[in-house]
Scaffold this active site. Structure first.
Site, PDB file in Angstrom:
ATOM      1  N   VAL A  16      -6.243   0.518  11.579  1.00 16.79           N
ATOM      2  CA  VAL A  16      -5.282  -0.505  11.158  1.00 16.79           C
ATOM      3  C   VAL A  16      -4.740  -1.261  12.363  1.00 16.79           C
ATOM      4  O   VAL A  16      -4.655  -2.486  12.364  1.00 16.79           O
ATOM      5  CB  VAL A  16      -4.128   0.116  10.345  1.00 16.79           C
ATOM      6  CG1 VAL A  16      -3.053  -0.922  10.045  1.00 16.79           C
ATOM      7  CG2 VAL A  16      -4.658   0.709   9.042  1.00 16.79           C
ATOM      8  N   ASP A  37      -1.318   4.075  22.284  1.00 11.68           N
ATOM      9  CA  ASP A  37      -1.915   5.156  21.515  1.00 11.68           C
ATOM     10  C   ASP A  37      -1.511   6.483  22.151  1.00 11.68           C
ATOM     11  O   ASP A  37      -1.060   6.516  23.304  1.00 11.68           O
ATOM     12  CB  ASP A  37      -3.442   5.029  21.481  1.00 11.68           C
ATOM     13  CG  ASP A  37      -4.070   5.871  20.392  1.00 11.68           C
ATOM     14  OD1 ASP A  37      -4.011   5.454  19.222  1.00 11.68           O
ATOM     15  OD2 ASP A  37      -4.618   6.939  20.712  1.00 11.68           O
ATOM     16  N   ARG A  91       0.534   9.093  -0.854  1.00 14.02           N
ATOM     17  CA  ARG A  91       1.176   8.693   0.401  1.00 14.02           C
ATOM     18  C   ARG A  91       2.421   9.524   0.671  1.00 14.02           C
ATOM     19  O   ARG A  91       2.755   9.825   1.813  1.00 14.02           O
ATOM     20  CB  ARG A  91       1.524   7.201   0.352  1.00 14.02           C
ATOM     21  CG  ARG A  91       0.293   6.286   0.247  1.00 14.02           C
ATOM     22  CD  ARG A  91       0.700   4.838   0.092  1.00 14.02           C
ATOM     23  NE  ARG A  91      -0.444   3.939  -0.007  1.00 14.02           N
ATOM     24  CZ  ARG A  91      -1.006   3.586  -1.156  1.00 14.02           C
ATOM     25  NH1 ARG A  91      -0.529   4.073  -2.298  1.00 14.02           N
ATOM     26  NH2 ARG A  91      -2.024   2.755  -1.172  1.00 14.02           N
ATOM     27  N   ASP A 126       7.421   2.525   2.725  1.00 16.93           N
ATOM     28  CA  ASP A 126       8.806   2.227   2.343  1.00 16.93           C
ATOM     29  C   ASP A 126       9.770   3.229   2.966  1.00 16.93           C
ATOM     30  O   ASP A 126      10.830   2.856   3.471  1.00 16.93           O
ATOM     31  CB  ASP A 126       8.948   2.233   0.815  1.00 16.93           C
ATOM     32  CG  ASP A 126       7.990   1.265   0.155  1.00 16.93           C
ATOM     33  OD1 ASP A 126       8.216   0.052   0.262  1.00 16.93           O
ATOM     34  OD2 ASP A 126       6.998   1.729  -0.437  1.00 16.93           O
ATOM     35  N   ASP A 151      -0.541  -5.242  -1.775  1.00 18.51           N
ATOM     36  CA  ASP A 151      -0.729  -5.073  -3.221  1.00 18.51           C
ATOM     37  C   ASP A 151      -0.650  -6.426  -3.931  1.00 18.51           C
ATOM     38  O   ASP A 151      -1.411  -6.690  -4.870  1.00 18.51           O
ATOM     39  CB  ASP A 151       0.333  -4.130  -3.783  1.00 18.51           C
ATOM     40  CG  ASP A 151       0.342  -2.793  -3.063  1.00 18.51           C
ATOM     41  OD1 ASP A 151      -0.631  -2.044  -3.206  1.00 18.51           O
ATOM     42  OD2 ASP A 151       1.318  -2.521  -2.340  1.00 18.51           O
ATOM     43  N   ARG A 154      -3.854  -8.163  -3.410  1.00 21.07           N
ATOM     44  CA  ARG A 154      -4.892  -7.589  -4.278  1.00 21.07           C
ATOM     45  C   ARG A 154      -4.731  -8.102  -5.704  1.00 21.07           C
ATOM     46  O   ARG A 154      -5.718  -8.394  -6.387  1.00 21.07           O
ATOM     47  CB  ARG A 154      -4.809  -6.059  -4.240  1.00 21.07           C
ATOM     48  CG  ARG A 154      -5.245  -5.469  -2.908  1.00 21.07           C
ATOM     49  CD  ARG A 154      -4.825  -4.024  -2.730  1.00 21.07           C
ATOM     50  NE  ARG A 154      -5.333  -3.478  -1.466  1.00 21.07           N
ATOM     51  CZ  ARG A 154      -4.862  -2.390  -0.873  1.00 21.07           C
ATOM     52  NH1 ARG A 154      -3.862  -1.723  -1.424  1.00 21.07           N
ATOM     53  NH2 ARG A 154      -5.380  -1.979   0.269  1.00 21.07           N
ATOM     54  N   HIS A 178       5.139   0.908  -2.378  1.00 20.74           N
ATOM     55  CA  HIS A 178       3.717   0.752  -2.056  1.00 20.74           C
ATOM     56  C   HIS A 178       3.083   2.104  -2.352  1.00 20.74           C
ATOM     57  O   HIS A 178       2.878   2.935  -1.474  1.00 20.74           O
ATOM     58  CB  HIS A 178       3.520   0.369  -0.583  1.00 20.74           C
ATOM     59  CG  HIS A 178       2.075   0.368  -0.163  1.00 20.74           C
ATOM     60  ND1 HIS A 178       1.112  -0.402  -0.783  1.00 20.74           N
ATOM     61  CD2 HIS A 178       1.428   1.056   0.818  1.00 20.74           C
ATOM     62  CE1 HIS A 178      -0.050  -0.198  -0.199  1.00 20.74           C
ATOM     63  NE2 HIS A 178       0.108   0.694   0.770  1.00 20.74           N
ATOM     64  N   THR A 233      -8.477   2.061   4.804  1.00 20.83           N
ATOM     65  CA  THR A 233      -8.381   0.617   4.597  1.00 20.83           C
ATOM     66  C   THR A 233      -7.936   0.025   5.921  1.00 20.83           C
ATOM     67  O   THR A 233      -7.157   0.637   6.646  1.00 20.83           O
ATOM     68  CB  THR A 233      -7.359   0.248   3.498  1.00 20.83           C
ATOM     69  OG1 THR A 233      -6.065   0.719   3.895  1.00 20.83           O
ATOM     70  CG2 THR A 233      -7.734   0.866   2.167  1.00 20.83           C
TER      71      THR A 233
END
Length: 316
Positions: A16, A37, A91, A126, A151, A154, A178, A233
């Site tokens: 991501v 990182d 999640r 969230d 979302d 989508r 989410h 994703t």
């Protein structure tokens, strides 16, 4: 006249984080990107790889590696580092691990003197956004989660396929978590400015095959469908992050469905949820309160209740 450089840090050089950096470079969103990182060499390798894009882009973006304490003069810090759910988990199942990671990262960034805007993508987004606000002590406008932005995108893509139109001609929002309790505010979905519910009512025979519940379910499941097939994703959420950051740095005042700390909007406090908001150089300029139907308001309250319970579990 010299212009102030626009600087962004991306914490987390996974799929991501690197997709976000790649999107920002190709869209010339900012002047400088710092990759961070857990492994410095990995961040530096990504920075080198990304810097080799410059001969093929419209503008040069300086890309470097850094550490959490180096964010003092950054305008935006994007948080993508977190815990990834395993197959069969939601999640929310990774919340405890995500909290530990987030608290450590944010305290070190703020301790280093950062005073810009946090944009959060780590899941559960969230609640992580709520934790970032709590740990940082920042005003709510300077802590933004990606929320239901992806979302909502989508949703627009699915509707564009059903009605054979460009998804950018669709306007509407998925709202709330989410996650599993999100819902589509159908009363505010429009196509070319015309309410979708009116279109379906006027053309019952033509669109008799349209099942709004099925579309809402596909919107909710889209991320998991991708995740179960390839394990992650990255491109959609990476572009969503770039879109939000660009609206901040350019003071564009775009209306985006982001995760915002609610202070009475929709009758909710003490929680972050996906809601349409105006995004400018101060972060969240204003949370928009849609005139939801009774059923939509019930779904929003239910979604917020689930997240409040999860937040409370962290302090138990």
């Amino acid at each position: 006249m010299a212009r102030k450089a626009r600087k962004v840090t991306i914490v987390g050089s996974g799929l991501v984080g690197t997709a976000c950096a790649y999107s920002m470079i190709n869209q010339s969103v900012c002047d400088e990107i710092m990759m961070i990182d857990r492994t410095y060499d990995r961040a530096e390798a990504h920075a080198l790889d990304l810097s080799h894009c410059m001969d093929f882009t419209q503008a040069r973006t300086k890309v470097s590696a850094g550490r959490l304490e180096d964010c003092r003069d950054m305008d935006v810090v994007v948080l993508t580092a977190g815990a990834n759910p395993k197959p069969g988990q939601t999640r929310l199942d990774v919340l405890e691990e995500a909290e530990k990671i987030t608290r450590d990262i944010v305290s070190r960034i703020v301790g280093g003197g950062f005073d810009g805007v946090f944009v959060v993508a780590a899941n559960p987004v969230d609640i992580v956004t709520y934790i970032v606000r709590e740990v940082s002590g920042f005003p709510r406008n300077r802590v933004i989660g990606t929320g239901t932005s992806i979302d909502s995108a989508r949703l627009k893509t699915l509707l564009s396929e059903v009605f054979s139109i460009d998804p950018r001609s669709v306007n509407g929002y998925a709202m709330g978590e989410h996650g599993e309790s999100q819902f589509v505010a159908w009363s505010h979905v429009t196509i070319g400015g015309k309410p979708l519910l009116h279109i379906l009512e006027q053309h019952k025979e033509r669109f008799r095959h349209v099942d709004l519940d099925e579309i809402a379910q596909k919107t909710k499941d889209a991320g998991w469908e991708i995740f179960t097939r390839k394990g992650n994703t990255q491109f959609g959420i990476g572009n969503a992050l770039a879109y939000i950051v660009r609206s901040i740095l350019n003071d564009e005042h775009k209306i985006i469905a982001v995760s915002a700390v609610l202070e009475g909007e929709y009758g909710q406090t003490g929680v972050c949820a996906g809601v349409p908001a105006i995004i400018g150089d101060g972060g969240i300029e204003e949370v928009l309160e849609l005139n939801l139907t009774w059923e939509e308001q019930r779904k929003f309250a239910h979604s917020c209740g689930i997240m409040k319970t999860a937040i409370a579990s962290l302090h138990a």
